[in-house]
Design a protein around this motif. Structure first.
Motif, PDB file in Angstrom:
ATOM      1  N   LYS A  52       0.828  -1.202   0.000  1.00 32.68           N
ATOM      2  CA  LYS A  52       0.000   0.000   0.000  1.00 32.68           C
ATOM      3  C   LYS A  52       0.867   1.259   0.000  1.00 32.68           C
ATOM      4  O   LYS A  52       2.042   1.219   0.364  1.00 32.68           O
ATOM      5  CB  LYS A  52      -0.943  -0.009   1.209  1.00 32.68           C
ATOM      6  N   SER A  53       0.269   2.303  -0.449  1.00 33.64           N
ATOM      7  CA  SER A  53       0.868   3.644  -0.518  1.00 33.64           C
ATOM      8  C   SER A  53       1.985   3.769  -1.551  1.00 33.64           C
ATOM      9  O   SER A  53       2.733   4.734  -1.544  1.00 33.64           O
ATOM     10  CB  SER A  53       1.390   4.084   0.872  1.00 33.64           C
ATOM     11  N   GLY A  54       2.130   2.773  -2.456  1.00 30.00           N
ATOM     12  CA  GLY A  54       3.096   2.912  -3.552  1.00 30.00           C
ATOM     13  C   GLY A  54       2.422   3.403  -4.821  1.00 30.00           C
ATOM     14  O   GLY A  54       1.205   3.582  -4.872  1.00 30.00           O
ATOM     15  N   LYS A  55       3.183   3.650  -5.810  1.00 32.38           N
ATOM     16  CA  LYS A  55       2.650   4.065  -7.119  1.00 32.38           C
ATOM     17  C   LYS A  55       3.317   3.231  -8.211  1.00 32.38           C
ATOM     18  O   LYS A  55       4.519   2.944  -8.144  1.00 32.38           O
ATOM     19  CB  LYS A  55       2.897   5.547  -7.376  1.00 32.38           C
ATOM     20  N   PRO A 102       7.319   4.326  -1.124  1.00 36.94           N
ATOM     21  CA  PRO A 102       7.849   5.465  -0.333  1.00 36.94           C
ATOM     22  C   PRO A 102       9.207   5.089   0.268  1.00 36.94           C
ATOM     23  O   PRO A 102       9.418   3.964   0.720  1.00 36.94           O
ATOM     24  CB  PRO A 102       6.786   5.661   0.746  1.00 36.94           C
ATOM     25  N   HIS A 103      10.117   6.047   0.305  1.00 40.93           N
ATOM     26  CA  HIS A 103      11.472   5.776   0.787  1.00 40.93           C
ATOM     27  C   HIS A 103      11.496   5.398   2.259  1.00 40.93           C
ATOM     28  O   HIS A 103      12.291   4.557   2.700  1.00 40.93           O
ATOM     29  CB  HIS A 103      12.349   7.006   0.532  1.00 40.93           C
ATOM     30  N   ALA A 104      10.585   5.974   3.015  1.00 41.41           N
ATOM     31  CA  ALA A 104      10.629   5.781   4.470  1.00 41.41           C
ATOM     32  C   ALA A 104       9.763   4.641   4.958  1.00 41.41           C
ATOM     33  O   ALA A 104       9.619   4.438   6.151  1.00 41.41           O
ATOM     34  CB  ALA A 104      10.221   7.076   5.168  1.00 41.41           C
ATOM     35  N   PRO A 111      12.722  -3.743  -2.491  1.00 41.44           N
ATOM     36  CA  PRO A 111      13.401  -2.521  -2.953  1.00 41.44           C
ATOM     37  C   PRO A 111      12.397  -1.395  -3.124  1.00 41.44           C
ATOM     38  O   PRO A 111      11.199  -1.626  -3.336  1.00 41.44           O
ATOM     39  CB  PRO A 111      13.999  -2.933  -4.309  1.00 41.44           C
ATOM     40  N   ILE A 112      12.890  -0.187  -3.007  1.00 37.17           N
ATOM     41  CA  ILE A 112      11.966   0.943  -3.094  1.00 37.17           C
ATOM     42  C   ILE A 112      11.451   1.135  -4.528  1.00 37.17           C
ATOM     43  O   ILE A 112      10.527   1.907  -4.756  1.00 37.17           O
ATOM     44  CB  ILE A 112      12.624   2.243  -2.579  1.00 37.17           C
ATOM     45  N   GLY A 202      20.065   7.431  -4.347  1.00 37.63           N
ATOM     46  CA  GLY A 202      20.566   6.079  -4.489  1.00 37.63           C
ATOM     47  C   GLY A 202      19.611   5.085  -3.856  1.00 37.63           C
ATOM     48  O   GLY A 202      18.868   5.408  -2.955  1.00 37.63           O
ATOM     49  N   ALA A 203      19.656   3.849  -4.367  1.00 36.58           N
ATOM     50  CA  ALA A 203      18.819   2.792  -3.808  1.00 36.58           C
ATOM     51  C   ALA A 203      19.426   1.457  -4.148  1.00 36.58           C
ATOM     52  O   ALA A 203      20.348   1.365  -4.943  1.00 36.58           O
ATOM     53  CB  ALA A 203      17.413   2.885  -4.377  1.00 36.58           C
ATOM     54  N   PHE A 204      18.903   0.407  -3.497  1.00 37.44           N
ATOM     55  CA  PHE A 204      19.379  -0.938  -3.806  1.00 37.44           C
ATOM     56  C   PHE A 204      18.966  -1.303  -5.234  1.00 37.44           C
ATOM     57  O   PHE A 204      17.975  -0.849  -5.752  1.00 37.44           O
ATOM     58  CB  PHE A 204      18.786  -1.949  -2.816  1.00 37.44           C
TER      59      PHE A 204
END
Length: 897
Positions: A52-55, A102-104, A111-112, A202-204
């Protein structure tokens, strides 16, 4: 919750996609669609794993563009979205999803951001046609059958109909064409996507590999293996036909005399809709026959004709078999036999035949009959002789009012004879005999192929020809032009032999010279032939240097090669003036190169330069003979000089040369193909520019009707009918000047040269069984495999030999086992030839032979057909030097049961 048109443009620019655009930046997102294939108008439902809360950015793309792009707010566990399938999505579209969390967030450890793509296969039913074939399951040879063609849903279509032997289709692994598969093949994704996320944060990530398949590999799967087929193939093709909506079309087709299996194929199309259909049918009848003979036969040979009779039905009991040979074959015993079948099966019946002493196409019709059931089988083959044509020439000179009567002495077998009456008011050229030699010459390198047809271009200029002769010459020239394609390499130059990977510089210029003259006279050149050749000639001309060494070998006529190349470029109206001037300034330019370069300057209109180049030049040429390089001789060079003088209109200087060449052409002097061709070309150029008086004469054959003829051409050739009796010709000179008259008679002898000879060459011929033991081939058992070994030795009397030709013609009853197929390797025991031409009954082997060196050539043979046959003379020779030759005499051999 959505995006504007501007945002769509943004993502179509930055999210179009390649696998290499994403590595290290995102983790692969796996998701699914509810169906594998959709039809236009249906809804596609896609499920993606999410939190939830992703796009999720969803993009519907094809091989060309982005069709739709929209955002989806994701839910816990999984999210669904759907879209409508439109016609523009056919044959397939791609759904790409970029999922961002979301990042947080701490709800999951995914993964984000994740990325994935799946193909959506789309089919528009309106693009499919379904042809229907209605015909019998079993067909009969030589009987008419009906094929009804319709469309399953009554759609209109245009189609072709083919009926082809299954054996032939299997050999080529041919599948019935289905245009729909090609026109609506799965398309690769054409939109590229770039990920700029790392530039922001940056991200994984993980390497993205094999995210999607590009398609296009369906034709690479296993093919059905070929199966053997003993019978002649059937290939029948009809159409195109147009079928209106709701119609059916009936075709009546007669099956040839064939037994086996055929496939009937319909390939259809109509305004973007395509389809195909096929049906396989057996072809058989209760009584069938198969007759076999060798691929060729020779005069006077004896052969057994085996006829295999197949009884396919228990009703077939008593069968009568009869043969009907044409005039080239004679039955030695009976022409009719009877056999009895007690059960379904096959039997073999043999007939003894003798070949007549004449050449042509032998035909045998075999008939079998059992009650009311009848069947036939036709077989035809060439009756050939390996012996060269023998030529006799009678000639005389007639002053005004004189007559000449000559009884023609025809050499060779009846039916092989030709005779040509040649009349001229210039020194005789003997076009008939010399041109016959070029046309009948058996070897076919680039030089010899060109030599055979090049002089025929000029015949019409100097010789009055009949309509039939003109048609034959046109066919020969066009065939020669088409054959040049088999010599052309990717760089545009011509190889000496087909399949050889290096250019023959002289052959390239020589063949190009012929090609340009042919084009000038209105002949159509094969596509790409001239442009490729021109590209090579320009490159070679510019890169030429004056050094006389090529690949470490001293080459004395290196400058003549360049001069001839520049001459051909001038003929092609693409002169390389810089290279011409560079060559002209060479301090040690050979005489031959100067003459040819002068001709090049004359062609581009710089006559003064041409005349200055040959000023005070002698027309004498030191005797020489060359079997490689330019394949030249002193006679060939004199002919080239005559051609240049004729171009420059220097008839006074040219006349003595013309007389000398005339004497050589009319005499018994041996000439190579190169020398013969250039002599005919040079004399034709000279004669064509001559201001000759009108030829006026009369002639009669066999005391028949006297025919008066007049001609403005310097030469007249009249083919004589010599089919019957011992012909006689009478000629009267009705003109005011002298008349050269000659009759050229030729024929092919039944038996070849029976003598053995060795001139500056040694040759041994031996026969062995498959284990290497010597055998006598005078009488061989049918089915025996054996080998012939020919050893050629250069005794070192002269020098290295180049362009050697070994001619082996085998008896009709022996078959050549072509070891290039079937996995048999004889290279360990046989020397490697430069080129080898394996035909039905003969093998031509071409090679070079250094001083004191030997080469051995081995062929595997099979004694295939029972009978008595002639084993022809084995000959090895240098193609450009008659002083190097060896031959072993022929003899009669038998193949027995």
């Amino acid at each position: 919750s959505g995006h504007s048109a501007g945002e769509t443009a943004y993502f179509s620019k930055w999210y179009g996609r390649t696998p290499e655009g994403m590595p290290g930046n995102a983790t692969l997102l796996s998701f699914t669609s509810d169906k594998e294939k959709y039809k236009v108008g249906e809804k596609a439902k896609v499920t993606i794993p999410s939190s939830k809360s992703g796009k999720a950015l969803v993009s519907i793309e094809t091989g060309a563009k982005v069709l739709q792009a929209f955002w989806v707010d994701t839910k816990s566990q999984q999210s669904e979205f759907s879209f409508e399938i439109t016609p523009e999505m056919a044959p397939n579209a791609y759904v790409s999803v970029s999922l961002v969390q979301p990042h947080a967030q701490s709800d999951n450890d995914l993964p984000i951001r994740m990325y994935g793509v799946v193909p959506i296969l789309v089919e528009d039913p309106n693009t499919r046609l379904n042809p229907v074939i209605k015909m019998p399951d079993v067909l009969e040879p030589e009987k008419e059958f009906k094929v009804e063609v319709s469309e399953k849903e009554g759609k209109a279509m245009t189609y072709t109909l083919a009926v082809v032997d299954d054996g032939l289709l299997d050999l080529t692994r041919f599948r019935t064409p289905n245009p729909w598969n090609s026109f609506y093949a799965r398309e690769a994704l054409g939109v590229k996507t770039w990920d700029m996320y790392d530039m922001v944060m940056g991200a994984f990530g993980a390497r993205l590999e094999k995210a999607f398949a590009i398609g296009g590999d369906e034709d690479l799967g296993d093919k059905k293996q070929a199966k053997a087929n003993r019978f002649k193939p059937v290939v029948m093709f009809y159409g195109p036909y147009t079928l209106h909506a709701g119609d059916r079309k009936m075709h009546k087709i007669t099956m040839p005399n064939y037994v086996g299996s055929v496939r009937t194929m319909v390939v259809a199309g109509d305004r973007g809709a395509y389809g195909s259909a096929e049906k396989t049918c057996q072809v058989r009848k209760p009584l069938m026959i198969l007759a076999t003979l060798p691929r060729v036969l020779g005069p006077g040979e004896l052969v057994k004709l085996p006829v295999t009779v197949f009884a396919m039905d228990p009703k077939v009991k008593n069968v009568k078999i009869k043969i009907q040979p044409n005039e080239f074959l004679m039955a030695e015993k009976e022409t009719e036999k009877s056999i009895t079948f007690s059960e379904v099966g096959e039997q073999v019946v043999n007939f003894d035949l003798k070949v007549a002493s004449k050449l042509g196409i032998a035909k045998v019709k075999v008939l079998a009959e059992s009650g009311s059931i009848k069947t036939t089988y036709d077989i035809e083959l060439d009756v050939r002789t390996p012996n060269p044509r023998v030529v006799n020439v009678n000639d005389t000179l007639l002053n005004e009012g004189e007559s000449w009567e000559n009884l023609l002495s025809l050499p060779g077998m009846k039916g092989t004879n030709k005779a040509v009456l040649e009349l001229s008011n210039i020194p005789p050229i003997d076009f008939g005999r010399r041109l016959e030699y070029l046309i009948d010459y058996p070897h076919g390198c680039i030089e010899q192929t060109t030599s055979a047809v090049f002089p025929q271009l000029f015949l019409d200029k100097v010789v009055t020809l009949e309509a039939e002769q003109k048609v034959r010459i046109d066919k020969n020239i066009q065939a020669g032009l088409n054959r040049l394609l088999s010599f052309q390499l990717p760089n545009g130059g011509f190889a000496y032999w087909p399949g050889v990977d290096y250019v023959s510089d002289w052959g390239t210029s020589y063949a190009g010279h012929f090609m340009l003259k042919a084009e000038e006279m209105g002949y159509t050149l094969p596509i790409g032939l001239k442009s490729g050749w021109l590209r090579y000639q320009k490159s070679a001309a510019k890169s030429w240097d004056h050094a006389s060494y090529r690949n470490g070998v001293y080459y004395s006529r290196h400058d003549l090669l360049q001069a001839y190349r520049l001459y051909t470029l001038a003929e092609a109206q693409s002169p390389d003036l810089a290279s011409m001037n560079r060559l002209r300034e060479q301090s040690k330019l050979s005489s031959a190169a100067k003459w040819r370069l002068a001709a090049a300057y004359r062609i581009i209109g710089q006559t003064e330069v041409a005349e200055k180049l040959i000023e005070n030049m002698s027309t004498e040429v030191k005797a020489y003979r060359e079997n490689w390089g330019t394949f030249g001789s002193d006679t060939r060079d004199r002919a080239m000089i005559l051609e240049t003088l004729s171009l420059l209109d220097k008839r006074m200087e040219a006349f003595p040369l013309a007389q000398k060449l005339s004497a050589e052409l009319s005499g018994d002097t041996w000439m190579s193909t190169q020398t013969t061709a250039f002599c005919l070309i040079g004399m034709a150029e000279f004669a064509g520019k001559a201001e000759s008086s009108e030829l006026s004469f009369s002639y009669a054959l066999n005391n028949g009707k006297v025919q008066k003829l007049f001609s403005n051409n310097p030469i007249v050739q009249i083919p004589l009918d010599v089919k019957t009796g011992t012909p006689k010709v009478k000629v009267n000179n009705l003109s005011e000047g002298i008349l050269y008259a000659r009759v050229c008679m030729s024929g092919i002898p039944e038996v070849g040269d029976q003598t053995s000879a060795e001139r500056n060459l040694k040759m041994d011929v031996s026969y062995t069984d498959m284990k290497g033991n010597a055998i006598d081939v005078s009488k061989l058992q049918q089915g025996t495999d054996f080998k012939v070994e020919v050893q050629i030795h250069n005794p070192g009397v002269m020098d290295n030999y180049e362009q050697m030709a070994l001619t082996q013609i085998f008896p009709s009853g022996w078959e050549i086992v072509n070891t290039r197929f079937g996995g048999v390797d004889e290279l360990s025991e046989s020397s490697e030839p430069t080129y080898q031409d394996i035909r039905d009954d003969r093998v031509y082997t071409y090679f070079d032979l250094n001083r004191n060196d030997s080469k051995t050539f081995v062929m595997t043979l099979n004694a295939a057909y029972v009978g008595k046959y002639y084993l022809p003379t084995v000959v090895c020779e240098a193609m450009y030097d008659d002083r190097v030759q060896a031959r072993k005499p022929g003899k009669w051999v038998e193949v027995v049961k």
